[in-house]
Design a protein around this motif. Structure first.
Motif, PDB file in Angstrom:
ATOM      1  N   ILE A  81       9.680  -0.289   1.980  1.00  0.00           N
ATOM      2  CA  ILE A  81      10.219  -0.487   3.314  1.00  0.00           C
ATOM      3  C   ILE A  81      11.158  -1.677   3.319  1.00  0.00           C
ATOM      4  CG2 ILE A  81       9.622  -1.170   5.696  1.00  0.00           C
ATOM      5  CD1 ILE A  81       8.735   1.646   5.017  1.00  0.00           C
ATOM      6  N   GLN A  82      12.279  -1.510   3.986  1.00  0.00           N
ATOM      7  CA  GLN A  82      13.178  -2.631   4.223  1.00  0.00           C
ATOM      8  C   GLN A  82      13.361  -2.722   5.732  1.00  0.00           C
ATOM      9  OE1 GLN A  82      16.600  -2.805   1.775  1.00  0.00           O
ATOM     10  NE2 GLN A  82      17.524  -4.445   2.949  1.00  0.00           N
ATOM     11  N   SER A  83      13.041  -3.908   6.281  1.00  0.00           N
ATOM     12  CA  SER A  83      13.122  -4.101   7.718  1.00  0.00           C
ATOM     13  C   SER A  83      13.118  -5.587   8.025  1.00  0.00           C
ATOM     14  CB  SER A  83      11.920  -3.428   8.400  1.00  0.00           C
ATOM     15  OG  SER A  83      11.958  -3.620   9.800  1.00  0.00           O
ATOM     16  N   SER A  84      13.629  -5.951   9.181  1.00  0.00           N
ATOM     17  CA  SER A  84      13.486  -7.334   9.629  1.00  0.00           C
ATOM     18  C   SER A  84      12.095  -7.458  10.259  1.00  0.00           C
ATOM     19  CB  SER A  84      14.595  -7.688  10.618  1.00  0.00           C
ATOM     20  OG  SER A  84      14.609  -6.778  11.694  1.00  0.00           O
ATOM     21  N   GLY A  85      11.780  -8.636  10.743  1.00  0.00           N
ATOM     22  CA  GLY A  85      10.447  -8.849  11.301  1.00  0.00           C
ATOM     23  C   GLY A  85       9.440  -9.075  10.197  1.00  0.00           C
ATOM     24  N   GLU A  86       8.224  -8.634  10.414  1.00  0.00           N
ATOM     25  CA  GLU A  86       7.145  -8.756   9.434  1.00  0.00           C
ATOM     26  C   GLU A  86       6.609  -7.359   9.117  1.00  0.00           C
ATOM     27  OE1 GLU A  86       4.249 -11.916  10.107  1.00  0.00           O
ATOM     28  OE2 GLU A  86       5.533 -12.631  11.735  1.00  0.00           O
ATOM     29  N   PRO A  87       7.364  -6.572   8.353  1.00  0.00           N
ATOM     30  CA  PRO A  87       6.995  -5.171   8.141  1.00  0.00           C
ATOM     31  C   PRO A  87       5.723  -4.993   7.315  1.00  0.00           C
ATOM     32  CG  PRO A  87       8.818  -5.755   6.707  1.00  0.00           C
ATOM     33  CD  PRO A  87       8.569  -6.934   7.607  1.00  0.00           C
ATOM     34  N   GLY A  95      -6.678   9.656  -1.305  1.00  0.00           N
ATOM     35  CA  GLY A  95      -7.348   8.613  -2.082  1.00  0.00           C
ATOM     36  C   GLY A  95      -7.846   7.447  -1.255  1.00  0.00           C
ATOM     37  N   GLY A  96      -7.583   7.457   0.043  1.00  0.00           N
ATOM     38  CA  GLY A  96      -8.009   6.369   0.908  1.00  0.00           C
ATOM     39  C   GLY A  96      -6.878   5.873   1.786  1.00  0.00           C
ATOM     40  N   ARG A  97      -7.116   4.718   2.364  1.00  0.00           N
ATOM     41  CA  ARG A  97      -6.167   4.102   3.290  1.00  0.00           C
ATOM     42  C   ARG A  97      -5.717   2.788   2.671  1.00  0.00           C
ATOM     43  NH1 ARG A  97      -6.611   4.646   9.551  1.00  0.00           N
ATOM     44  NH2 ARG A  97      -5.018   3.161  10.176  1.00  0.00           N
ATOM     45  N   PHE A  98      -4.393   2.639   2.452  1.00  0.00           N
ATOM     46  CA  PHE A  98      -3.868   1.469   1.764  1.00  0.00           C
ATOM     47  C   PHE A  98      -2.854   0.748   2.643  1.00  0.00           C
ATOM     48  CE2 PHE A  98      -5.151   4.628  -1.304  1.00  0.00           C
ATOM     49  CZ  PHE A  98      -5.967   3.890  -2.150  1.00  0.00           C
ATOM     50  N   CYS A  99      -3.028  -0.557   2.760  1.00  0.00           N
ATOM     51  CA  CYS A  99      -2.139  -1.396   3.550  1.00  0.00           C
ATOM     52  C   CYS A  99      -1.398  -2.341   2.617  1.00  0.00           C
ATOM     53  CB  CYS A  99      -2.945  -2.205   4.561  1.00  0.00           C
ATOM     54  SG  CYS A  99      -1.952  -3.424   5.444  1.00  0.00           S
ATOM     55  N   VAL A 100      -0.073  -2.422   2.792  1.00  0.00           N
ATOM     56  CA  VAL A 100       0.740  -3.325   2.000  1.00  0.00           C
ATOM     57  C   VAL A 100       1.529  -4.212   2.961  1.00  0.00           C
ATOM     58  CG1 VAL A 100       2.476  -3.513   0.189  1.00  0.00           C
ATOM     59  CG2 VAL A 100       0.977  -1.521   0.254  1.00  0.00           C
ATOM     60  N   LEU A 101       1.434  -5.519   2.745  1.00  0.00           N
ATOM     61  CA  LEU A 101       2.154  -6.483   3.572  1.00  0.00           C
ATOM     62  C   LEU A 101       3.357  -7.008   2.804  1.00  0.00           C
ATOM     63  CD1 LEU A 101      -0.959  -8.515   4.767  1.00  0.00           C
ATOM     64  CD2 LEU A 101       0.105  -6.547   5.899  1.00  0.00           C
ATOM     65  N   ALA A 102       4.378  -7.428   3.533  1.00  0.00           N
ATOM     66  CA  ALA A 102       5.534  -8.044   2.893  1.00  0.00           C
ATOM     67  C   ALA A 102       5.127  -9.410   2.356  1.00  0.00           C
ATOM     68  CB  ALA A 102       6.668  -8.201   3.907  1.00  0.00           C
ATOM     69  N   ALA A 105       6.569 -11.882  -3.497  1.00  0.00           N
ATOM     70  CA  ALA A 105       6.570 -11.145  -4.769  1.00  0.00           C
ATOM     71  C   ALA A 105       7.339  -9.824  -4.651  1.00  0.00           C
ATOM     72  CB  ALA A 105       5.143 -10.883  -5.235  1.00  0.00           C
ATOM     73  N   SER A 106       7.295  -9.214  -3.474  1.00  0.00           N
ATOM     74  CA  SER A 106       7.999  -7.945  -3.266  1.00  0.00           C
ATOM     75  C   SER A 106       9.376  -8.154  -2.656  1.00  0.00           C
ATOM     76  CB  SER A 106       7.175  -7.024  -2.366  1.00  0.00           C
ATOM     77  OG  SER A 106       7.101  -7.556  -1.055  1.00  0.00           O
ATOM     78  N   GLY A 107       9.810  -9.406  -2.521  1.00  0.00           N
ATOM     79  CA  GLY A 107      11.088  -9.675  -1.866  1.00  0.00           C
ATOM     80  C   GLY A 107      11.028  -9.353  -0.391  1.00  0.00           C
ATOM     81  N   ASP A 108       9.855  -9.543   0.197  1.00  0.00           N
ATOM     82  CA  ASP A 108       9.606  -9.231   1.612  1.00  0.00           C
ATOM     83  C   ASP A 108       9.792  -7.755   1.942  1.00  0.00           C
ATOM     84  OD1 ASP A 108       8.790 -11.807   2.310  1.00  0.00           O
ATOM     85  OD2 ASP A 108      10.867 -12.452   2.593  1.00  0.00           O
ATOM     86  N   LYS A 109       9.626  -6.891   0.937  1.00  0.00           N
ATOM     87  CA  LYS A 109       9.687  -5.444   1.128  1.00  0.00           C
ATOM     88  C   LYS A 109       8.331  -4.859   0.730  1.00  0.00           C
ATOM     89  CE  LYS A 109      14.477  -5.091  -0.335  1.00  0.00           C
ATOM     90  NZ  LYS A 109      15.370  -4.485  -1.314  1.00  0.00           N
ATOM     91  N   PRO A 110       7.529  -4.432   1.684  1.00  0.00           N
ATOM     92  CA  PRO A 110       6.268  -3.799   1.305  1.00  0.00           C
ATOM     93  C   PRO A 110       6.542  -2.529   0.504  1.00  0.00           C
ATOM     94  CG  PRO A 110       6.386  -4.161   3.690  1.00  0.00           C
ATOM     95  CD  PRO A 110       7.722  -4.479   3.129  1.00  0.00           C
TER      96      PRO A 110
END
Length: 144
Positions: A81-87, A95-102, A105-110
């Motif tokens: 994802i690329q977005s402004s704010g806190e994506p 396989g389950g439910r997975f949450c990724v925060l910016a 390390a990811s360059g603010d891209k989850p």
């Protein structure tokens, strides 16, 4: 005792059927994938955030995107994802439910990547601060 079990099973089964029916009526666009992407990368856009508070920020009640994998599995797939704010990126699948925060390390891209087994994946693009921002979702099979 047998009569009591019947009264417990019937409402539980009915609740599961109704819950599944509600999820199936989502207006989210569906991207169907077999072994290869139609174009690589597939780039989609939308608006992040929503009114529903989750452990992955604020998300919409329905997924932003649905990915249906029809092959037995896809050996490598990456969603970013690329977005402004806190994506945030929330993927709910077999396989389950997975949450990724910016993060830095990811360059603010989850992003999430790996082997994706057959099934339906509901993809939510959220925002930790509750804002709404335009986003770009990139789906690729390239392992860079």
């Amino acid at each position: 005792m047998k009569r009591l079990r019947e009264w417990i099973v019937i409402p539980t089964t009915l609740a599961l059927i109704l819950t599944g029916a509600g999820a199936a009526r989502s207006d989210a666009p569906v991207l169907e994938l077999s072994s290869k992407l139609p174009n690589d990368p597939v780039v989609l856009s939308g608006a992040s955030g929503g009114q529903t508070s989750s452990n992955c920020g604020y998300i919409s009640q329905t997924p932003n995107q649905v990915v249906r994998i029809t092959a037995d599995r896809i050996d490598y797939l990456r969603l970013s994802i690329q977005s402004s704010g806190e994506p945030t990126l929330l993927v709910d699948g077999p396989g389950g439910r997975f949450c990724v925060l910016a993060d830095s390390a990811s360059g603010d891209k989850p992003e999430i990547s790996g082997v994706w087994p057959q099934g339906v994946y509901n993809v939510y693009v959220g925002d930790r601060a509750g804002g709404t921002h335009p986003y770009t979702l990139s789906i690729t099979g390239q392992n860079k």
